[in-house]
Design a protein around this motif. Structure first.
Motif, mmCIF file in Angstrom:
data_model
loop_
_atom_site.group_PDB
_atom_site.id
_atom_site.type_symbol
_atom_site.label_atom_id
_atom_site.label_comp_id
_atom_site.label_asym_id
_atom_site.label_seq_id
_atom_site.Cartn_x
_atom_site.Cartn_y
_atom_site.Cartn_z
ATOM 1 N N ARG A 1 -24.688 60.716 -19.282
ATOM 2 C CA ARG A 1 -25.389 60.982 -18.020
ATOM 3 C C ARG A 1 -26.730 60.258 -17.986
ATOM 4 O O ARG A 1 -27.068 59.595 -17.003
ATOM 5 N N VAL A 2 -27.500 60.351 -19.066
ATOM 6 C CA VAL A 2 -28.824 59.724 -19.120
ATOM 7 C C VAL A 2 -28.707 58.204 -19.032
ATOM 8 O O VAL A 2 -29.458 57.549 -18.296
ATOM 9 N N LEU A 3 -27.755 57.624 -19.765
ATOM 10 C CA LEU A 3 -27.589 56.169 -19.744
ATOM 11 C C LEU A 3 -27.099 55.684 -18.386
ATOM 12 O O LEU A 3 -27.503 54.615 -17.925
ATOM 13 N N THR A 4 -26.256 56.479 -17.730
ATOM 14 C CA THR A 4 -25.788 56.127 -16.389
ATOM 15 C C THR A 4 -26.951 56.207 -15.401
ATOM 16 O O THR A 4 -27.156 55.285 -14.600
ATOM 17 N N ASP A 5 -27.718 57.291 -15.455
ATOM 18 C CA ASP A 5 -28.871 57.444 -14.563
ATOM 19 C C ASP A 5 -29.893 56.326 -14.759
ATOM 20 O O ASP A 5 -30.540 55.888 -13.803
ATOM 21 N N ALA A 6 -30.023 55.837 -16.001
ATOM 22 C CA ALA A 6 -30.990 54.781 -16.318
ATOM 23 C C ALA A 6 -30.462 53.389 -15.970
ATOM 24 O O ALA A 6 -31.205 52.409 -16.026
ATOM 25 N N GLY A 7 -29.173 53.298 -15.617
ATOM 26 C CA GLY A 7 -28.597 52.015 -15.253
ATOM 27 C C GLY A 7 -28.108 51.177 -16.421
ATOM 28 O O GLY A 7 -27.792 49.997 -16.255
ATOM 29 N N LEU A 8 -28.039 51.768 -17.611
ATOM 30 C CA LEU A 8 -27.545 51.037 -18.780
ATOM 31 C C LEU A 8 -26.033 51.141 -18.922
ATOM 32 O O LEU A 8 -25.413 50.364 -19.648
ATOM 33 N N VAL A 9 -25.443 52.121 -18.252
ATOM 34 C CA VAL A 9 -24.010 52.371 -18.313
ATOM 35 C C VAL A 9 -23.529 52.587 -16.882
ATOM 36 O O VAL A 9 -24.254 53.135 -16.054
ATOM 37 N N ARG A 10 -22.318 52.171 -16.622
ATOM 38 C CA ARG A 10 -21.715 52.363 -15.310
ATOM 39 C C ARG A 10 -20.543 53.325 -15.433
ATOM 40 O O ARG A 10 -19.711 53.184 -16.334
ATOM 41 N N ARG A 11 -20.499 54.288 -14.545
ATOM 42 C CA ARG A 11 -19.397 55.255 -14.477
ATOM 43 C C ARG A 11 -18.488 54.821 -13.340
ATOM 44 O O ARG A 11 -18.953 54.614 -12.225
ATOM 45 N N ILE A 12 -17.210 54.668 -13.638
ATOM 46 C CA ILE A 12 -16.235 54.337 -12.605
ATOM 47 C C ILE A 12 -15.152 55.400 -12.619
ATOM 48 O O ILE A 12 -14.873 56.000 -13.662
ATOM 49 N N GLN A 13 -14.575 55.660 -11.469
ATOM 50 C CA GLN A 13 -13.507 56.642 -11.390
ATOM 51 C C GLN A 13 -12.498 56.217 -10.333
ATOM 52 O O GLN A 13 -12.576 56.637 -9.178
ATOM 53 N N PRO A 14 -11.542 55.373 -10.745
ATOM 54 C CA PRO A 14 -10.499 54.987 -9.792
ATOM 55 C C PRO A 14 -9.739 56.220 -9.310
ATOM 56 O O PRO A 14 -9.613 57.207 -10.031
ATOM 57 N N ALA A 15 -9.244 56.172 -8.087
ATOM 58 C CA ALA A 15 -8.524 57.304 -7.499
ATOM 59 C C ALA A 15 -7.435 57.810 -8.426
ATOM 60 O O ALA A 15 -6.642 57.040 -8.956
ATOM 61 N N GLY A 16 -7.424 59.114 -8.655
ATOM 62 C CA GLY A 16 -6.396 59.739 -9.466
ATOM 63 C C GLY A 16 -6.608 59.613 -10.962
ATOM 64 O O GLY A 16 -5.763 60.047 -11.745
ATOM 65 N N ALA A 17 -7.720 59.044 -11.401
ATOM 66 C CA ALA A 17 -7.973 58.848 -12.829
ATOM 67 C C ALA A 17 -9.220 59.612 -13.252
ATOM 68 O O ALA A 17 -10.042 60.000 -12.425
ATOM 69 N N THR A 18 -9.353 59.822 -14.545
ATOM 70 C CA THR A 18 -10.564 60.431 -15.073
ATOM 71 C C THR A 18 -11.684 59.398 -15.051
ATOM 72 O O THR A 18 -11.429 58.193 -15.014
ATOM 73 N N ALA A 19 -12.900 59.867 -15.096
ATOM 74 C CA ALA A 19 -14.054 58.967 -15.110
ATOM 75 C C ALA A 19 -14.022 58.118 -16.368
ATOM 76 O O ALA A 19 -13.655 58.591 -17.449
ATOM 77 N N ARG A 20 -14.390 56.876 -16.217
ATOM 78 C CA ARG A 20 -14.474 55.925 -17.324
ATOM 79 C C ARG A 20 -15.884 55.350 -17.340
ATOM 80 O O ARG A 20 -16.576 55.351 -16.332
ATOM 81 N N TYR A 21 -16.272 54.811 -18.493
ATOM 82 C CA TYR A 21 -17.612 54.267 -18.655
ATOM 83 C C TYR A 21 -17.544 52.859 -19.230
ATOM 84 O O TYR A 21 -16.631 52.527 -19.987
ATOM 85 N N GLU A 22 -18.540 52.064 -18.843
ATOM 86 C CA GLU A 22 -18.649 50.710 -19.368
ATOM 87 C C GLU A 22 -20.123 50.333 -19.448
ATOM 88 O O GLU A 22 -20.953 50.895 -18.735
ATOM 89 N N SER A 23 -20.419 49.367 -20.315
ATOM 90 C CA SER A 23 -21.802 48.937 -20.468
ATOM 91 C C SER A 23 -22.099 47.665 -19.681
ATOM 92 O O SER A 23 -23.239 47.209 -19.667
ATOM 93 N N ARG A 24 -21.122 47.107 -19.013
ATOM 94 C CA ARG A 24 -21.358 45.927 -18.175
ATOM 95 C C ARG A 24 -21.946 46.418 -16.850
ATOM 96 O O ARG A 24 -21.257 47.044 -16.042
ATOM 97 N N VAL A 25 -23.208 46.144 -16.637
ATOM 98 C CA VAL A 25 -23.912 46.622 -15.443
ATOM 99 C C VAL A 25 -24.696 45.479 -14.804
ATOM 100 O O VAL A 25 -24.946 44.459 -15.428
ATOM 101 N N GLY A 26 -25.054 45.684 -13.552
ATOM 102 C CA GLY A 26 -25.988 44.795 -12.884
ATOM 103 C C GLY A 26 -25.398 43.540 -12.278
ATOM 104 O O GLY A 26 -26.135 42.718 -11.738
ATOM 105 N N ASP A 27 -24.079 43.372 -12.334
ATOM 106 C CA ASP A 27 -23.504 42.147 -11.782
ATOM 107 C C ASP A 27 -22.517 42.411 -10.652
ATOM 108 O O ASP A 27 -21.890 41.493 -10.159
#
Length: 151
Positions: free
Chosen positions: A59-85
Motif C-alpha cells: 500500500r505504501v509503495l503504491t501510494d508513493a508511486g514506486l509500485v503499480r497495482r493493476i486489477q484486470p476484470a475478474g482477476a485478483t490485484a497484481r503488482y509491478e514495479s514498472r511505473v511512470g511510463d
C-alpha cells in the motif's frame, strides 16, 4: 541493486526498511504477481515477515508511486514495479498470464479520449485480452485450465 531501491525509497521520501527492499526486489524479479505470491517471495529471505507487513508495504509503495497495482476484470490485484511510463497490459483469458504492452504513441496518455468532458487526461489504462502462446497451443479447454487455480 539494493542501493537503487534505497535511493528510490529516499526520493519519495520513505524510510529504508528490509520489508520494503524485499518487496521491491520481489516485484523487480516477478512482475504482475498477487499479494500472496509477494508474501511467499519475501519470506524466502525474511521468513518472519507478517502478512500485514507485506500488505502495508504494498500500500505504501503504491501510494508513493514506486509500485503499480493493476486489477484486470475478474482477476485478483497484481503488482509491478514498472511505473511512470503509462504502459498497458495483455491478459491471457485461459491462464491469467499478464504481459506488458508498451504505449502505442510513446507519450502519456497513449490514447486521446473522443470526449473528455473537460477533464485534463494524463493517463490511459488499456487491457488487451487474448490467449498467450502457451495456451494457444494447449488442447485443454479454457474453463478446465482456470479451475486448476488460475485467476
Amino acid at each position: 541493486m539494493t542501493s537503487d531501491f534505497e535511493a528510490q525509497l529516499r526520493a519519495v521520501p520513505l524510510r529504508v526498511t528490509r520489508p520494503r527492499l524485499a518487496v521491491l526486489a520481489a516485484l523487480r524479479d516477478h512482475p504482475h504477481v498477487d499479494t500472496e505470491t509477494v508474501i511467499s517471495l519475501v519470506r524466502v529471505d525474511h521468513p518472519k515477515v507478517s502478512h500485514q507487513a507485506v500488505y502495508d508495504v504494498l500500500r505504501v509503495l503504491t501510494d508513493a508511486g514506486l509500485v503499480r497495482r493493476i486489477q484486470p476484470a475478474g482477476a485478483t490485484a497484481r503488482y509491478e514495479s514498472r511505473v511512470g511510463d503509462n504502459h498497458h497490459h495483455v491478459v491471457c483469458r485461459s491462464c491469467g498470464a499478464i504481459s506488458d504492452v508498451d504505449c502505442t504513441v510513446g507519450h502519456s496518455p497513449c490514447l486521446t479520449a473522443s470526449n473528455d468532458d473537460g477533464y485534463v487526461v494524463d493517463e490511459a489504462e488499456v487491457v488487451f485480452w487474448g490467449t498467450c502462446p502457451d495456451c494457444s497451443t494447449d488442447d485443454t479447454p479454457p474453463m478446465n485450465r482456470q479451475s486448476e487455480g488460475s485467476p
